[in-house]
Design a protein around this motif. Structure first.
Motif, PDB file in Angstrom:
ATOM      1  N   UNK A   1     -41.872  51.028 -33.583  1.00 46.33           N
ATOM      2  CA  UNK A   1     -41.461  50.846 -32.091  1.00 46.33           C
ATOM      3  C   UNK A   1     -42.209  49.878 -31.787  1.00 46.33           C
ATOM      4  N   UNK A   2     -43.414  48.936 -32.278  1.00 43.45           N
ATOM      5  CA  UNK A   2     -43.741  48.223 -32.549  1.00 43.45           C
ATOM      6  C   UNK A   2     -43.956  46.999 -33.509  1.00 43.45           C
TER       7      UNK A   2
ATOM      8  N   UNK B   1     -42.125  42.416 -32.191  1.00 40.45           N
ATOM      9  CA  UNK B   1     -40.844  43.106 -31.499  1.00 40.45           C
ATOM     10  C   UNK B   1     -40.948  44.411 -30.624  1.00 40.45           C
ATOM     11  N   UNK B   2     -40.687  45.050 -29.734  1.00 42.05           N
ATOM     12  CA  UNK B   2     -40.989  46.265 -29.222  1.00 42.05           C
ATOM     13  C   UNK B   2     -39.670  46.937 -29.173  1.00 42.05           C
ATOM     14  N   UNK B   3     -39.833  47.948 -29.849  1.00 42.10           N
ATOM     15  CA  UNK B   3     -38.575  49.213 -29.762  1.00 42.10           C
ATOM     16  C   UNK B   3     -38.415  49.970 -28.453  1.00 42.10           C
ATOM     17  N   UNK B   4     -36.952  50.024 -27.644  1.00 43.22           N
ATOM     18  CA  UNK B   4     -36.437  51.108 -26.253  1.00 43.22           C
ATOM     19  C   UNK B   4     -35.807  51.494 -26.532  1.00 43.22           C
TER      20      UNK B   4
ATOM     21  N   UNK C   1     -34.593  54.830 -26.765  1.00 38.11           N
ATOM     22  CA  UNK C   1     -34.284  55.846 -27.795  1.00 38.11           C
ATOM     23  C   UNK C   1     -33.347  56.965 -27.307  1.00 38.11           C
ATOM     24  N   UNK C   2     -32.622  56.613 -28.170  1.00 40.62           N
ATOM     25  CA  UNK C   2     -30.878  57.688 -28.287  1.00 40.62           C
ATOM     26  C   UNK C   2     -30.352  58.020 -29.833  1.00 40.62           C
ATOM     27  N   UNK C   3     -29.459  58.770 -29.225  1.00 41.91           N
ATOM     28  CA  UNK C   3     -29.057  58.662 -31.004  1.00 41.91           C
ATOM     29  C   UNK C   3     -27.937  57.576 -30.830  1.00 41.91           C
ATOM     30  N   UNK C   4     -28.204  57.391 -32.018  1.00 43.87           N
ATOM     31  CA  UNK C   4     -26.988  56.166 -32.574  1.00 43.87           C
ATOM     32  C   UNK C   4     -26.978  56.750 -33.899  1.00 43.87           C
ATOM     33  N   UNK C   5     -25.373  56.823 -34.036  1.00 39.88           N
ATOM     34  CA  UNK C   5     -24.771  57.145 -35.672  1.00 39.88           C
ATOM     35  C   UNK C   5     -25.160  58.529 -36.476  1.00 39.88           C
ATOM     36  N   UNK C   6     -26.012  59.501 -34.980  1.00 38.97           N
ATOM     37  CA  UNK C   6     -26.097  61.003 -35.690  1.00 38.97           C
ATOM     38  C   UNK C   6     -27.323  60.376 -35.633  1.00 38.97           C
ATOM     39  N   UNK C   7     -28.385  59.453 -35.540  1.00 39.98           N
ATOM     40  CA  UNK C   7     -29.799  59.897 -35.352  1.00 39.98           C
ATOM     41  C   UNK C   7     -30.225  58.951 -34.302  1.00 39.98           C
ATOM     42  N   UNK C   8     -30.995  59.715 -34.360  1.00 41.33           N
ATOM     43  CA  UNK C   8     -32.445  59.292 -33.191  1.00 41.33           C
ATOM     44  C   UNK C   8     -32.349  58.185 -33.760  1.00 41.33           C
ATOM     45  N   UNK C   9     -32.928  56.999 -32.965  1.00 40.68           N
ATOM     46  CA  UNK C   9     -33.162  55.784 -33.231  1.00 40.68           C
ATOM     47  C   UNK C   9     -33.255  54.496 -31.783  1.00 40.68           C
ATOM     48  N   UNK C  10     -34.002  53.543 -31.787  1.00 38.26           N
ATOM     49  CA  UNK C  10     -33.638  52.708 -30.678  1.00 38.26           C
ATOM     50  C   UNK C  10     -33.026  52.254 -30.543  1.00 38.26           C
ATOM     51  N   UNK C  11     -32.607  51.694 -28.979  1.00 33.29           N
ATOM     52  CA  UNK C  11     -30.843  50.982 -29.176  1.00 33.29           C
ATOM     53  C   UNK C  11     -31.447  49.774 -28.725  1.00 33.29           C
ATOM     54  N   UNK C  12     -32.468  49.647 -28.799  1.00 33.46           N
ATOM     55  CA  UNK C  12     -32.631  47.918 -28.294  1.00 33.46           C
ATOM     56  C   UNK C  12     -34.124  47.771 -28.772  1.00 33.46           C
TER      57      UNK C  12
END
Length: 248
Positions: A177-178, A192-195, A197-208
């Motif tokens: 996350x950070x 670096x900040x992650x935000x 969070x949603x499904x990407x390629x079947x995995x829950x991941x930060x998209x930003x």
């Protein structure tokens, strides 16, 4: 009764310690989740400055920790520029001058495509798992998510660019996350900040992912994933200097 209670307490403590992953295991799980055995993605990188912005389209391919490729798809002046990583070696293909350049280790800390990311960030030349010693430094909450705070110091023999990294990883889903990156003098360089969070390629991941330099907080660089697929079939031969020049 006291003896029984003490034994029960010891058993509970042992079970708690066994269920608590080590700092290295936490970083490994977060790393595995975002990599997979292989992955293929499309993203947009926005470089934001006080008086202007620039947007760059990217495609990426990665297999394991040793093989990776990034292709610039836009704007037109940069289209076709590509980067290849094979183990510790990194090459850059520049179609405008019809030349392939091997990046020396001294360039890993330099800006990537004029952004706040470094060459090391984008091609992942260093391994967050293998090149650092990991220590649990407490718990915290990031954006409402209980998280581990992990101190990462480079191993003596590791060829890395950072003097220290502090990594905040979500306890439930092992999301990074950070991350705060420090130089050899202990001065903060980038955050670096992650935000998103949603499904990407079947995995829950930060998209930003957003990087902000400590010495100029009005600057920032944002990467937003448009598409991400995991465990795609990629041969080792795909990651070659020859393919670097013709990848589309």
């Amino acid at each position: 009764m006291y003896s029984i209670s003490l034994k029960l307490l010891l058993v509970i403590l042992v079970l708690l310690l066994q269920s608590q992953p080590s700092a290295r295991e936490i970083v490994q799980r977060a790393d595995d989740k975002v990599r997979g055995k292989s992955n293929q993605g499309e993203m947009v990188m926005r470089i934001v400055r006080p008086t202007w912005q620039r947007e760059i389209g990217l495609k990426s391919w990665q297999k394991g920790k040793d093989l990776g490729m990034i292709l610039i798809t836009s704007p037109a002046r940069d289209k076709g520029t590509a980067f290849l990583k094979r183990k510790r070696e990194v090459w850059n293909w520049q179609p405008s001058i019809d030349r392939t350049i091997k990046l020396p280790p001294s360039m890993m800390l330099q800006s990537w495509m004029g952004s706040d990311f470094t060459n090391d960030d984008l091609v992942k030349e260093s391994s967050m798992v293998e090149d650092y010693e990991h220590t649990l430094a407490g718990d915290t909450v990031i954006d409402g998510r209980p998280s581990y705070k992990i101190m990462m110091t480079p191993k003596e023999e590791a060829a890395v660019v950072w003097g220290k990294v502090i990594n905040y990883i979500d306890k439930k889903d092992y999301l990074q996350l950070l991350v705060r990156f420090y130089d050899e003098d202990g001065e903060l360089v980038n955050t670096m900040k992650a935000s998103d969070i949603r499904m990407l390629g079947g995995r829950l991941l930060p998209a930003r992912l957003e990087v902000t330099p400590a010495d100029n907080p009005r600057n920032r660089t944002i990467i937003e994933y448009r598409q991400l697929a995991f465990d795609v079939p990629l041969e080792d031969g795909f990651f070659s200097i020859q393919n670097l020049k013709r990848i589309k």
